[in-house]
Structures are given as structure tokens and as C-alpha cells.
Write a protein that holds these residues in place. Structure first.
Motif, PDB file in Angstrom:
ATOM      1  N   TYR A 165     -94.909  63.684  -1.109  1.00 29.46           N
ATOM      2  CA  TYR A 165     -94.155  63.766   0.326  1.00 29.46           C
ATOM      3  C   TYR A 165     -93.487  64.909   0.338  1.00 29.46           C
ATOM      4  O   TYR A 165     -93.014  65.445  -0.701  1.00 29.46           O
ATOM      5  CB  TYR A 165     -93.603  62.447   0.530  1.00 29.46           C
ATOM      6  CG  TYR A 165     -92.459  62.043  -0.410  1.00 29.46           C
ATOM      7  CD1 TYR A 165     -91.404  62.561  -0.376  1.00 29.46           C
ATOM      8  CD2 TYR A 165     -92.859  61.008  -1.263  1.00 29.46           C
ATOM      9  CE1 TYR A 165     -90.417  62.243  -1.395  1.00 29.46           C
ATOM     10  CE2 TYR A 165     -91.848  60.854  -2.305  1.00 29.46           C
ATOM     11  CZ  TYR A 165     -90.645  61.560  -2.197  1.00 29.46           C
ATOM     12  OH  TYR A 165     -89.745  61.081  -3.147  1.00 29.46           O
ATOM     13  N   GLU A 179     -85.779  69.379  -2.635  1.00 31.01           N
ATOM     14  CA  GLU A 179     -87.060  69.305  -3.067  1.00 31.01           C
ATOM     15  C   GLU A 179     -87.171  69.421  -4.489  1.00 31.01           C
ATOM     16  O   GLU A 179     -88.364  70.156  -4.681  1.00 31.01           O
ATOM     17  CB  GLU A 179     -87.818  69.560  -2.011  1.00 31.01           C
ATOM     18  CG  GLU A 179     -87.858  69.186  -0.645  1.00 31.01           C
ATOM     19  CD  GLU A 179     -88.896  69.396   0.234  1.00 31.01           C
ATOM     20  OE1 GLU A 179     -90.074  69.472  -0.214  1.00 31.01           O
ATOM     21  OE2 GLU A 179     -88.509  69.926   1.660  1.00 31.01           O
ATOM     22  N   SER A 202     -89.729  49.496  -8.616  1.00 31.68           N
ATOM     23  CA  SER A 202     -90.163  49.984  -7.475  1.00 31.68           C
ATOM     24  C   SER A 202     -91.236  49.163  -6.799  1.00 31.68           C
ATOM     25  O   SER A 202     -91.748  48.281  -7.384  1.00 31.68           O
ATOM     26  CB  SER A 202     -91.081  51.589  -8.037  1.00 31.68           C
ATOM     27  OG  SER A 202     -92.029  51.218  -8.705  1.00 31.68           O
ATOM     28  N   ASN A 203     -91.468  49.538  -5.612  1.00 35.85           N
ATOM     29  CA  ASN A 203     -92.618  48.624  -4.697  1.00 35.85           C
ATOM     30  C   ASN A 203     -92.008  47.445  -4.555  1.00 35.85           C
ATOM     31  O   ASN A 203     -92.976  46.405  -4.270  1.00 35.85           O
ATOM     32  CB  ASN A 203     -93.768  48.770  -5.454  1.00 35.85           C
ATOM     33  CG  ASN A 203     -95.002  48.550  -4.286  1.00 35.85           C
ATOM     34  OD1 ASN A 203     -94.995  49.115  -3.183  1.00 35.85           O
ATOM     35  ND2 ASN A 203     -96.126  47.733  -4.955  1.00 35.85           N
ATOM     36  N   GLU A 219     -85.386  62.538   1.058  1.00 37.23           N
ATOM     37  CA  GLU A 219     -85.415  61.062   0.929  1.00 37.23           C
ATOM     38  C   GLU A 219     -84.727  60.341   1.430  1.00 37.23           C
ATOM     39  O   GLU A 219     -83.421  60.740   1.385  1.00 37.23           O
ATOM     40  CB  GLU A 219     -85.367  60.717  -0.620  1.00 37.23           C
ATOM     41  CG  GLU A 219     -86.790  61.580  -1.612  1.00 37.23           C
ATOM     42  CD  GLU A 219     -86.616  61.453  -2.863  1.00 37.23           C
ATOM     43  OE1 GLU A 219     -85.675  60.634  -3.273  1.00 37.23           O
ATOM     44  OE2 GLU A 219     -87.393  61.955  -3.549  1.00 37.23           O
ATOM     45  N   ARG A 220     -84.611  59.267   2.250  1.00 39.27           N
ATOM     46  CA  ARG A 220     -83.740  58.781   2.822  1.00 39.27           C
ATOM     47  C   ARG A 220     -83.462  57.197   2.164  1.00 39.27           C
ATOM     48  O   ARG A 220     -84.287  56.597   1.717  1.00 39.27           O
ATOM     49  CB  ARG A 220     -84.056  58.350   4.305  1.00 39.27           C
ATOM     50  CG  ARG A 220     -84.338  59.532   5.142  1.00 39.27           C
ATOM     51  CD  ARG A 220     -84.913  59.082   6.358  1.00 39.27           C
ATOM     52  NE  ARG A 220     -86.215  58.780   6.465  1.00 39.27           N
ATOM     53  CZ  ARG A 220     -87.437  59.114   6.386  1.00 39.27           C
ATOM     54  NH1 ARG A 220     -87.317  60.596   6.192  1.00 39.27           N
ATOM     55  NH2 ARG A 220     -88.503  58.747   6.395  1.00 39.27           N
ATOM     56  N   ALA A 221     -82.084  56.974   2.006  1.00 36.00           N
ATOM     57  CA  ALA A 221     -81.701  55.645   1.195  1.00 36.00           C
ATOM     58  C   ALA A 221     -80.750  54.841   1.749  1.00 36.00           C
ATOM     59  O   ALA A 221     -79.776  55.521   2.802  1.00 36.00           O
ATOM     60  CB  ALA A 221     -81.294  56.131  -0.267  1.00 36.00           C
ATOM     61  N   GLN A 249     -94.211  65.640  -6.141  1.00 34.88           N
ATOM     62  CA  GLN A 249     -94.183  64.469  -5.280  1.00 34.88           C
ATOM     63  C   GLN A 249     -95.064  64.547  -4.166  1.00 34.88           C
ATOM     64  O   GLN A 249     -95.383  65.241  -3.713  1.00 34.88           O
ATOM     65  CB  GLN A 249     -92.668  64.580  -4.659  1.00 34.88           C
ATOM     66  CG  GLN A 249     -92.280  65.614  -3.800  1.00 34.88           C
ATOM     67  CD  GLN A 249     -90.882  65.562  -3.457  1.00 34.88           C
ATOM     68  OE1 GLN A 249     -89.991  64.992  -4.108  1.00 34.88           O
ATOM     69  NE2 GLN A 249     -90.573  66.137  -2.103  1.00 34.88           N
ATOM     70  N   LEU A 273     -84.200  52.702  -1.816  1.00 34.99           N
ATOM     71  CA  LEU A 273     -84.727  54.152  -1.776  1.00 34.99           C
ATOM     72  C   LEU A 273     -86.308  53.970  -1.552  1.00 34.99           C
ATOM     73  O   LEU A 273     -86.881  53.096  -1.180  1.00 34.99           O
ATOM     74  CB  LEU A 273     -84.404  54.643  -3.363  1.00 34.99           C
ATOM     75  CG  LEU A 273     -82.948  54.805  -3.782  1.00 34.99           C
ATOM     76  CD1 LEU A 273     -82.969  53.405  -4.808  1.00 34.99           C
ATOM     77  CD2 LEU A 273     -82.814  55.877  -4.451  1.00 34.99           C
ATOM     78  N   GLN A 274     -86.873  55.417  -1.692  1.00 30.69           N
ATOM     79  CA  GLN A 274     -87.956  55.529  -1.354  1.00 30.69           C
ATOM     80  C   GLN A 274     -89.063  54.775  -2.200  1.00 30.69           C
ATOM     81  O   GLN A 274     -88.566  54.292  -3.154  1.00 30.69           O
ATOM     82  CB  GLN A 274     -88.474  56.852  -1.304  1.00 30.69           C
ATOM     83  CG  GLN A 274     -88.611  57.670  -2.742  1.00 30.69           C
ATOM     84  CD  GLN A 274     -87.431  57.658  -3.647  1.00 30.69           C
ATOM     85  OE1 GLN A 274     -86.590  57.636  -2.978  1.00 30.69           O
ATOM     86  NE2 GLN A 274     -87.553  58.264  -4.815  1.00 30.69           N
ATOM     87  N   ASN A 275     -90.450  54.675  -1.979  1.00 33.69           N
ATOM     88  CA  ASN A 275     -91.480  54.096  -2.562  1.00 33.69           C
ATOM     89  C   ASN A 275     -90.963  52.167  -2.978  1.00 33.69           C
ATOM     90  O   ASN A 275     -91.231  51.934  -3.893  1.00 33.69           O
ATOM     91  CB  ASN A 275     -91.593  54.604  -4.024  1.00 33.69           C
ATOM     92  CG  ASN A 275     -92.013  55.913  -3.996  1.00 33.69           C
ATOM     93  OD1 ASN A 275     -93.028  56.334  -3.093  1.00 33.69           O
ATOM     94  ND2 ASN A 275     -91.496  56.805  -4.877  1.00 33.69           N
TER      95      ASN A 275
END
Length: 273
Positions: free
Chosen positions: A257, A250, A97-98, A261-263, A255, A71-73
Motif C-alpha cells: 500500500y 514510508e 495480525s489479521n 499507516e493509521r493506528a 509494502q 494497527l494496519q492488516n
């Protein structure tokens, strides 16, 4: 000249060995995993989850599933589940995350656990009903509020009804109560969704999470709920690939951005006994 011929002979022998190993692996996969798919009209296993919402689907006894959500981040969530018998599955998940990208990964403070039990099997007139518990949320983990960006489902009941309609049309509903309520938002929540097969190996799906337990604080949900859509494609040998568009409305506050969100989701199924 002698060394060159010897090298060619060794190369040919190695090539034969590699081909034989490949054929053995392919044969093993075809025997054990070719039929283990959840996407398209030829799916042999039930869909257990739309994008975030659980369904009443459950793996057949002795089948193991391994999922990866990207996912994002740089978020990566992995899940291992096993149907210990028909109508009962157990799972464990972990992530952070990250993880994808640069910088220091921020791992979740504890793994997530999942248990699922089918209470009523689908019939001509009645839907399938499943009870479960899932402690794995989605997104970054807020240590101060002890919650994920999108709360885990906690205790839930899910219903699913399938219809023959140019393939299959599956309708899903869920009611859940999450124990991630330190933010003061502890309402019972609801979600609905559908899956439609397109051909033997492709499925499209959508879900709407009302997020009634995440709309009264100043950090996360705005109150418009989470609308997600996705594609699932079976690649054979037990492997499926998914692509999702998340948070279309949204709904997240603050947030950094704009836009959806793309996953990506990768699923692997294997019958082990």
C-alpha cells in the motif's frame, strides 16, 4: 389492568436498581481511577511510551496498565503491565495480525516480555534515566527471520527531561540493541521524540526511530527510519484514547500500500494497591 400496574412497578424498581448499580460503579471508578491518566497537563502518571519508542517514564507503585494497539492488516497487540514498586515495572504482551477483520488470524508465536527499572530520577539539572528490556515488536512476525516488521527494542536505556512550557514539554531519547538479528542487521539503534501537552487532557507527540538495525536487508527498512506522530486524550476514569500516524517516511520495502499507516491506542490505568 392489574398486570399492567404490576409490570410498571417492577419496571420502576428495576430502573432504580440499575441506577444504583451505575452510581456505585461510578463512585468506585472516581475513587480509584479518575486521577490515573497519562495525557495532558493534569496527567498523574508518566508517559511510558511515545508511539513505539520507550521513554524513561514508569508507573507509580501499585498501578496496573492495560494497553491495546490496533494497527494496519488487522493487527492487535495487547499489553498488561504492573508497577510492582516505585521505579520497577513488569509487563507481558501478546497479539497477532489479521485479528481485526475477516480471515484466519495469524497469532504471534510467543508473548512479549517487558521489564523497566528507573536508574536515576529526574531533577532540576539531570534527566530521568531508565533501563529496560522489551521483546515485543510491531507488525507481522516473520518466522523465517525470527523478527517483527519493526523489531522489538530489546535492551535499552531511555532518558527523559520535562520542562514547563505552556503546560509541559517532554524530550525523550533512547538507545537500544535488539536480539532480532538473524537478518544480519545487528547495529545499535537510536531514537528521539517529544511530547507536548495542550490543555489539561490532551497531548501531542512525535518520534523518530533511526532504525539503524533495519536498513541493510532486502525485505524491510529502506534506511530512512520511522517517523511517527500521535495524539493522546484522557477520557477520565483511567481511560485514554490515542490516534497515530505511522511510517510517515514510508520506510518499509515491498509494502502493498502507499501512504502512512493509521493506528489507534486504548489505555486503561488502575491503582490496585
Amino acid at each position: 389492568m392489574f398486570h399492567k400496574k404490576r409490570f410498571n412497578l417492577i419496571f420502576l424498581e428495576m430502573n432504580k436498581i440499575i441506577k444504583n448499580i451505575f452510581l456505585v460503579i461510578l463512585f468506585a471508578f472516581s475513587n480509584y481511577t479518575f486521577a490515573q491518566t497519562t495525557s495532558g497537563a493534569k496527567a498523574s502518571e508518566e508517559l511510558r511510551q511515545l508511539i513505539d519508542l520507550p521513554t524513561a517514564g514508569i508507573l507509580s507503585g501499585g498501578t496496573m496498565g492495560l494497553n491495546f494497539d490496533i494497527l494496519q492488516n488487522g493487527i492487535l497487540i495487547s499489553k498488561l503491565e504492573l508497577a510492582v514498586m516505585d521505579n520497577l515495572s513488569l509487563g507481558i504482551s501478546y497479539g497477532g495480525s489479521n485479528i481485526i477483520g475477516a480471515g484466519t488470524p495469524d497469532l504471534y508465536i510467543h508473548p512479549g516480555f517487558d521489564i523497566k527499572f528507573r536508574l536515576i530520577k529526574e531533577s532540576l539539572l539531570f534527566p530521568s534515566i531508565t533501563l529496560g528490556y522489551n521483546s515485543q515488536g510491531v507488525g507481522k512476525y516473520d518466522k523465517s527471520l525470527k523478527r517483527y516488521e519493526i523489531k522489538s527494542k530489546g535492551f535499552y536505556a531511555a532518558v527523559t527531561k520535562n520542562y514547563n512550557l505552556l503546560g509541559y514539554l517532554s524530550l525523550h531519547g533512547v538507545i537500544n540493541y535488539s536480539y532480532e538479528n538473524k537478518d544480519g542487521d545487528s547495529y545499535i539503534n537510536f531514537g528521539v521524540g517529544f511530547e507536548k501537552t495542550i490543555g489539561p487532557f490532551l497531548s501531542v507527540m512525535s518520534e523518530y526511530d533511526f532504525a539503524l538495525n533495519d536498513n541493510s536487508n532486502e525485505i524491510y527498512g529502506k534506511g530512512s527510519g520511522y517517523l511517527n506522530v500521535g495524539l493522546r486524550f484522557s477520557l477520565g476514569i483511567g481511560l485514554s484514547l490515542g490516534m497515530d500516524l505511522r511510517n510517515i517516511l514510508e520506510n518499509k520495502k515491498n509494502q502493498p500500500y502507499r501512504g502512512v499507516e493509521r493506528a489507534v491506542r486504548v489505555e486503561y490505568l488502575l491503582n490496585i494497591y
